[in-house]
Design a protein around this motif. Sequence first.
Motif, PDB file in Angstrom:
ATOM      1  N   ARG A   1       0.663  -1.391  -0.007  1.00  0.00           N
ATOM      2  CA  ARG A   1       0.050  -0.039   0.073  1.00  0.00           C
ATOM      3  C   ARG A   1       0.745   1.186  -0.092  1.00  0.00           C
ATOM      4  O   ARG A   1       0.627   2.272  -0.671  1.00  0.00           O
TER       5      ARG A   1
ATOM      6  N   TYR B   1       2.353   1.586  -3.477  1.00  0.00           N
ATOM      7  CA  TYR B   1       1.624   2.357  -4.576  1.00  0.00           C
ATOM      8  C   TYR B   1       1.131   3.779  -4.215  1.00  0.00           C
ATOM      9  O   TYR B   1       0.719   4.596  -5.012  1.00  0.00           O
ATOM     10  N   ASN B   2       0.928   4.085  -2.736  1.00  0.00           N
ATOM     11  CA  ASN B   2       0.507   5.477  -2.441  1.00  0.00           C
ATOM     12  C   ASN B   2       1.712   6.540  -2.884  1.00  0.00           C
ATOM     13  O   ASN B   2       1.648   7.822  -3.149  1.00  0.00           O
ATOM     14  N   ASP B   3       3.095   6.092  -3.046  1.00  0.00           N
ATOM     15  CA  ASP B   3       4.267   6.794  -3.569  1.00  0.00           C
ATOM     16  C   ASP B   3       3.843   7.183  -5.015  1.00  0.00           C
ATOM     17  O   ASP B   3       4.073   8.220  -5.671  1.00  0.00           O
TER      18      ASP B   3
ATOM     19  N   PRO C   1       0.985   5.195  -7.989  1.00  0.00           N
ATOM     20  CA  PRO C   1       0.234   4.092  -8.153  1.00  0.00           C
ATOM     21  C   PRO C   1       0.621   3.616  -9.887  1.00  0.00           C
ATOM     22  O   PRO C   1       1.390   4.187 -10.601  1.00  0.00           O
TER      23      PRO C   1
ATOM     24  N   GLY D   1      -7.039   0.198  -8.919  1.00  0.00           N
ATOM     25  CA  GLY D   1      -5.893   0.884  -9.157  1.00  0.00           C
ATOM     26  C   GLY D   1      -6.520   2.397  -9.576  1.00  0.00           C
ATOM     27  O   GLY D   1      -7.486   2.790  -9.210  1.00  0.00           O
TER      28      GLY D   1
ATOM     29  N   ASP E   1     -10.104  -0.743  -3.785  1.00  0.00           N
ATOM     30  CA  ASP E   1      -8.429  -0.838  -3.654  1.00  0.00           C
ATOM     31  C   ASP E   1      -8.193  -0.093  -2.515  1.00  0.00           C
ATOM     32  O   ASP E   1      -8.774   0.633  -1.997  1.00  0.00           O
TER      33      ASP E   1
ATOM     34  N   THR F   1      -5.188   1.835  -2.135  1.00  0.00           N
ATOM     35  CA  THR F   1      -4.279   2.862  -2.405  1.00  0.00           C
ATOM     36  C   THR F   1      -5.234   4.327  -2.567  1.00  0.00           C
ATOM     37  O   THR F   1      -5.488   4.471  -3.672  1.00  0.00           O
TER      38      THR F   1
ATOM     39  N   ALA G   1      -4.448   6.334  -5.955  1.00  0.00           N
ATOM     40  CA  ALA G   1      -5.095   5.522  -7.329  1.00  0.00           C
ATOM     41  C   ALA G   1      -6.472   5.669  -7.421  1.00  0.00           C
ATOM     42  O   ALA G   1      -6.920   6.099  -8.510  1.00  0.00           O
TER      43      ALA G   1
ATOM     44  N   GLU H   1     -12.255   2.605  -0.887  1.00  0.00           N
ATOM     45  CA  GLU H   1     -10.661   2.322  -0.436  1.00  0.00           C
ATOM     46  C   GLU H   1     -10.943   1.246   0.736  1.00  0.00           C
ATOM     47  O   GLU H   1     -11.394   1.558   1.885  1.00  0.00           O
TER      48      GLU H   1
ATOM     49  N   ASP I   1      -8.836  -2.706   1.993  1.00  0.00           N
ATOM     50  CA  ASP I   1      -7.980  -3.941   1.758  1.00  0.00           C
ATOM     51  C   ASP I   1      -9.018  -5.101   1.415  1.00  0.00           C
ATOM     52  O   ASP I   1      -9.863  -5.131   1.846  1.00  0.00           O
TER      53      ASP I   1
ATOM     54  N   ASP J   1       6.363  -1.003 -10.808  1.00  0.00           N
ATOM     55  CA  ASP J   1       5.541  -1.882 -10.773  1.00  0.00           C
ATOM     56  C   ASP J   1       6.151  -3.420 -10.940  1.00  0.00           C
ATOM     57  O   ASP J   1       5.945  -4.441 -10.265  1.00  0.00           O
TER      58      ASP J   1
END
Length: 288
Positions: free
Chosen positions: A19, A22-24, A26, A69, A89, A91, A94, A115, A117, A211
């Motif tokens: 997580r 992907y937050n850095d 997506p 995503g 998702d 993230t 994303a 949002e 998990d 990715d």
Amino acid sequence: MKAPDTSPTPTDTRDAGVRAFYNDLPFNYWSDTEQAAGTVRSNPLLAYPDLDDLLEHDPIREVLEIGCGAGWATNALALHYSVNVTAVDFTAAALARARDVAQALDLGDAVSFTECDLFRFSTDKRFDLVQSIGVLHHTHDCRAAFAHAASFVRPGGYLFVGLYHLYGRRPFLRLFHDILRTEGEQAAFDRYAAMHHQSSDTTHVRSWFRDQVLHPQETQHSLEEVMGWLDAEGFTLLSTSINRYDDPTDRAALIAAEQALEAVSERRNRIENDYFPGFFTVLAQRDD
Ligand SMILES: C[S@@+](CC[C@H](N)C(=O)[O-])C[C@H]1O[C@@H](n2cnc3c(N)ncnc32)[C@H](O)[C@@H]1O
């Protein structure tokens, strides 16, 4: 009907790392919303002919996308096939982009983004189609994630899943891990960008490179393994990219075809400098 349970906080530390990753940045992230909307208008789902055919010819109305995503598939489903999509998702970065693109395309209530998990997602609703493309192999337990996704398909409904392929992916990973070790990240990025001409948008290319080459958590799977999962969950395989969507009833032939992909991947990635990341899809139907 019970409302979906949602919490974006993963129960597993490996998922928490995914997580944060992907937050850095997506996956499949364009530098601007209009470019992202442009790809949705061109209908990128045509890359999956079996899924496109199903959506064109079967009365699919309600779809669940797990791990949407930045939303290209969710938004394309709603725009081109007039279905309602519930998209999940964990993230936030994303999802923010996915919502902006949906708004740019004026999709209104046809899409809803949550949002969450995926292991915590829960709803009483059952869907005509559940899809998850390039997601489950980035969790701490792909098999459990697969079973969880499959549980939301109504009897007679469909499951479409894309996963990294055990045989096709090994040469790709070996190549890039060699370059990372001996020449460093910039050299690996340059090789990747030269092989994969999908975009002139640097942010977009970097989002793919991270990715596919720098990911903190991934597993690879064979079709043989996934056929066992489908049997266990009560699904029949309808088609797979492994044999280019041909008749999937001869399992021995499918297994031979997938094993042959290791040599194909070695040749294409290392010798021909031609992008072959090692990814496959399955489309299956839940038994009534
Ligand atoms: C490679 S991206 C694929 C996204 C999208 N399906 C696509 O094809 O562009 C993987 C996505 O899975 C999501 N993901 C991974 N593990 C997840 C989890 N445990 N719960 C929810 N989402 C998850 C990530 O946030 C990320 O957006």
